[in-house]
Design a protein around this motif. Structure first.
Motif, PDB file in Angstrom:
ATOM      1  N   HIS A  75       0.716  -1.096  -0.024  1.00  0.00           N
ATOM      2  CA  HIS A  75       0.042   0.031   0.130  1.00  0.00           C
ATOM      3  C   HIS A  75       0.925   1.134   0.302  1.00  0.00           C
ATOM      4  O   HIS A  75       1.643   1.478   0.985  1.00  0.00           O
ATOM      5  N   VAL A  76       0.751   2.109  -0.955  1.00  0.00           N
ATOM      6  CA  VAL A  76       1.983   3.092  -1.318  1.00  0.00           C
ATOM      7  C   VAL A  76       1.250   4.497  -1.158  1.00  0.00           C
ATOM      8  O   VAL A  76       0.107   4.522  -1.704  1.00  0.00           O
ATOM      9  N   LEU A  77       1.879   5.628  -0.737  1.00  0.00           N
ATOM     10  CA  LEU A  77       1.423   6.902  -0.691  1.00  0.00           C
ATOM     11  C   LEU A  77       2.503   7.376  -1.532  1.00  0.00           C
ATOM     12  O   LEU A  77       3.615   7.728  -1.032  1.00  0.00           O
ATOM     13  N   SER A  78       2.172   7.922  -2.664  1.00  0.00           N
ATOM     14  CA  SER A  78       3.067   8.807  -3.699  1.00  0.00           C
ATOM     15  C   SER A  78       2.800  10.248  -3.690  1.00  0.00           C
ATOM     16  O   SER A  78       1.594  10.651  -4.183  1.00  0.00           O
ATOM     17  N   LEU A  79       3.622  11.402  -3.276  1.00  0.00           N
ATOM     18  CA  LEU A  79       3.565  12.509  -3.108  1.00  0.00           C
ATOM     19  C   LEU A  79       4.322  13.313  -4.040  1.00  0.00           C
ATOM     20  O   LEU A  79       5.679  12.948  -4.472  1.00  0.00           O
ATOM     21  N   PHE A  80       3.561  14.147  -4.884  1.00  0.00           N
ATOM     22  CA  PHE A  80       4.163  14.949  -5.752  1.00  0.00           C
ATOM     23  C   PHE A  80       4.500  14.485  -7.233  1.00  0.00           C
ATOM     24  O   PHE A  80       4.876  14.989  -8.133  1.00  0.00           O
ATOM     25  N   ASP A  81       4.664  13.105  -7.179  1.00  0.00           N
ATOM     26  CA  ASP A  81       5.052  12.522  -8.428  1.00  0.00           C
ATOM     27  C   ASP A  81       4.454  10.967  -8.415  1.00  0.00           C
ATOM     28  O   ASP A  81       4.345  10.409  -7.430  1.00  0.00           O
ATOM     29  N   ASN A  82       3.584  10.719  -9.229  1.00  0.00           N
ATOM     30  CA  ASN A  82       2.970   9.383  -9.598  1.00  0.00           C
ATOM     31  C   ASN A  82       3.806   8.256  -9.958  1.00  0.00           C
ATOM     32  O   ASN A  82       4.229   8.376 -11.232  1.00  0.00           O
ATOM     33  N   ILE A  83       4.243   7.364  -9.160  1.00  0.00           N
ATOM     34  CA  ILE A  83       5.254   6.155  -9.406  1.00  0.00           C
ATOM     35  C   ILE A  83       4.412   4.666  -9.914  1.00  0.00           C
ATOM     36  O   ILE A  83       5.028   3.867  -9.655  1.00  0.00           O
ATOM     37  N   THR A  84       2.960   4.833 -10.249  1.00  0.00           N
ATOM     38  CA  THR A  84       2.329   3.655 -10.639  1.00  0.00           C
ATOM     39  C   THR A  84       3.072   3.116 -11.800  1.00  0.00           C
ATOM     40  O   THR A  84       3.044   1.963 -11.521  1.00  0.00           O
ATOM     41  N   LYS A  85       3.633   3.850 -12.692  1.00  0.00           N
ATOM     42  CA  LYS A  85       4.300   2.901 -13.803  1.00  0.00           C
ATOM     43  C   LYS A  85       5.308   2.112 -13.328  1.00  0.00           C
ATOM     44  O   LYS A  85       5.510   1.024 -13.752  1.00  0.00           O
ATOM     45  N   GLU A  86       6.375   2.674 -12.587  1.00  0.00           N
ATOM     46  CA  GLU A  86       7.380   2.053 -12.039  1.00  0.00           C
ATOM     47  C   GLU A  86       7.184   0.739 -11.112  1.00  0.00           C
ATOM     48  O   GLU A  86       7.729  -0.296 -11.260  1.00  0.00           O
ATOM     49  N   LEU A  87       6.266   0.935 -10.303  1.00  0.00           N
ATOM     50  CA  LEU A  87       5.844  -0.155  -9.368  1.00  0.00           C
ATOM     51  C   LEU A  87       5.046  -1.326 -10.195  1.00  0.00           C
ATOM     52  O   LEU A  87       5.070  -2.314  -9.965  1.00  0.00           O
ATOM     53  N   LYS A  88       4.238  -0.947 -11.255  1.00  0.00           N
ATOM     54  CA  LYS A  88       3.623  -1.961 -12.097  1.00  0.00           C
ATOM     55  C   LYS A  88       4.627  -2.698 -12.788  1.00  0.00           C
ATOM     56  O   LYS A  88       4.522  -3.913 -12.955  1.00  0.00           O
ATOM     57  N   ASN A  89       5.721  -2.007 -13.575  1.00  0.00           N
ATOM     58  CA  ASN A  89       6.672  -2.944 -14.054  1.00  0.00           C
ATOM     59  C   ASN A  89       7.274  -3.852 -13.431  1.00  0.00           C
ATOM     60  O   ASN A  89       7.967  -4.882 -13.786  1.00  0.00           O
ATOM     61  N   TYR A  90       7.326  -3.708 -11.919  1.00  0.00           N
ATOM     62  CA  TYR A  90       7.838  -4.632 -11.051  1.00  0.00           C
ATOM     63  C   TYR A  90       6.853  -5.457 -10.398  1.00  0.00           C
ATOM     64  O   TYR A  90       7.208  -6.468  -9.362  1.00  0.00           O
ATOM     65  N   GLY A  91       5.685  -5.357 -10.829  1.00  0.00           N
ATOM     66  CA  GLY A  91       4.763  -6.431 -10.404  1.00  0.00           C
ATOM     67  C   GLY A  91       3.924  -6.177  -9.173  1.00  0.00           C
ATOM     68  O   GLY A  91       3.183  -6.985  -8.383  1.00  0.00           O
TER      69      GLY A  91
END
Length: 425
Positions: free
Chosen positions: A237-253
């Protein structure tokens, strides 16, 4: 007067100067005659003694010669790593008496993952490199020796570790490494297979707990949570502030579309966010924050991003004594002034790690990173850069040739989170 038998001096060096000095130091004055001294060098090339391979000194003593063994270095002579299997099987030494990483006999402690010793230099190597990963999502070094350029990747979907062919040859059987490389089949490492022993390589039953203890006892600057087994891992469960890192975390599953997959909450402006809102959104396993790319305009003063991130981080931390794995990471993309970076280091209680991107010997971008992810604090993660960072930032802003998000420069630091959270294909 009866003629004295010659005295053989066995030394472990090829240097004539060392042979001479060691010979003089080893013999009483009455024996210091060159006609009575036979020097035998290069003993390091002779295999270690075994029941079928008596050592050099014992062989010479059989001829009635007085033998004085002299070493030019402290400690025992290094064992030949290629003979580890032979020596252990034939009872010459136990595996705990040999560094399974390099073959030396000067043991510092025991290897955390497998039964066997580990010397001081290999201990340092292991501590600093074990959590280092590549952008392909795998560990960057062998899980046994934390070295090797050639690696065999584990094909278990819950594992991202690698073993080098040399360790397979040394600890399982000669030729096992090449055979595994050449076979076009799925291969599972010994940390994942049901059986715990292959050759003389034996997995520790509670190796994750041993790894935690190893870091606690041996490292003075790297602290880790105990890794979790696949059956213990939960979606992140991630909180991403000021930049959305969805793509990076999806790439690693870590994130997916299905129910029960990892979740990410993105917040851009947290000026009016209060503690109760963060508590209602959480609990979080990972809180990420970043300044904007230096070449882009931003809506707040540079220091705003750090101070707001730190405030939200304090809201989202678990209780102080919690053993629940919780990670955080903040990146500055040359936006903070030097004084502000120093303040960040003081608040985070660690120095920022500098990473940069280079193309054709030209530094294109750089970031400072603060994090409790183990690989970030490794000495091998540091990138020495002798460039005026202020001038670099001005050049980027002037040319506007670089608009890549800061997270793309450090995405390999997300990979060690696989030791703690479930991933999805």
């Amino acid at each position: 007067m009866a003629k004295k038998e010659p005295t053989v001096i066995v030394v472990d060096t090829d240097s004539p100067e060392e042979i001479s000095s060691l010979s003089e130091a080893a013999l009483p004055f009455s024996y210091r005659s060159s006609s009575e001294v036979i020097s035998v060098s290069s003993i390091g090339e002779i295999p270690p003694a075994t029941p079928l391979r008596p050592n050099t000194a014992a062989s010479l003593e059989n001829y009635g010669l007085d033998v004085i063994s002299v070493s030019s270095s402290e400690g025992n002579l290094p064992a030949n790593r290629e003979n580890i299997i032979y020596d252990v099987i034939h009872g010459v030494r136990t595996i705990e008496e040999i560094c399974i990483c390099c073959g030396k006999l000067e043991i510092h402690t025991q290897h955390p993952l497998f039964h066997g010793g580990i010397c001081a230099p290999c201990t340092e190597q292991f501590l600093e490199r074990f959590f280092l990963c590549d952008q392909d999502g795998y560990h960057g070094d062998c899980a046994i020796c934390c070295r090797a350029e050639s690696l065999i990747m584990c094909d278990d979907e819950t594992c991202n570790r690698c073993i080098c062919p040399s360790c397979l040859d040394t600890l399982i059987r000669p030729g096992a490494g090449k055979e595994t490389e050449e076979k076009n089949i799925k291969w599972t490492c010994l940390l994942c297979v049901p059986w715990e022993k292959n050759g003389v390589l034996k997995r520790r039953t509670r190796w994750r707990a041993e790894l935690k203890r190893f870091y606690d006892q041996e490292s003075n600057h790297l602290w880790i949570y105990q890794p979790l087994g696949p059956w213990e891992q939960k979606p992140i469960h991630v909180l991403s502030l000021f930049d959305n890192i969805t793509k990076e975390l999806k790439n690693y599953g870590f994130l997916g579309k299905g129910m029960g997959n990892g979740r990410l909450k993105y917040l851009d402006d947290v000026t009016n966010v209060v503690r109760t809102q963060i508590e209602e959104l959480g609990p979080f396993d990972f809180i990420f924050g970043s300044t904007p790319p230096v070449a882009k305009s931003y809506n707040h003063p540079s220091a705003w991003y750090f101070y707001q991130y730190y405030r939200i981080l304090e809201y989202g931390r678990p209780p102080a004594r919690s053993d629940k794995p919780f990670f955080w990471l903040f990146i500055d993309n040359l936006v903070l002034e030097e004084e502000e970076r120093n303040t960040a280091s003081r608040f985070f209680q660690m120095e920022g790690l500098l990473r940069y991107q280079q193309h054709d010997d030209v530094v294109q971008n750089a970031v400072h990173i603060w994090s409790n992810i183990p690989s970030v604090q490794s000495k091998y993660s540091v990138s020495p850069l002798y460039v005026d960072l202020c001038l670099l930032a001005k050049n980027i802003q002037k040319t506007r040739i670089f608009s890549q998000r800061p997270a793309t420069l450090i995405k390999e630091f997300f990979v060690p989170l696989k030791e703690y959270f479930r991933t999805f294909s």
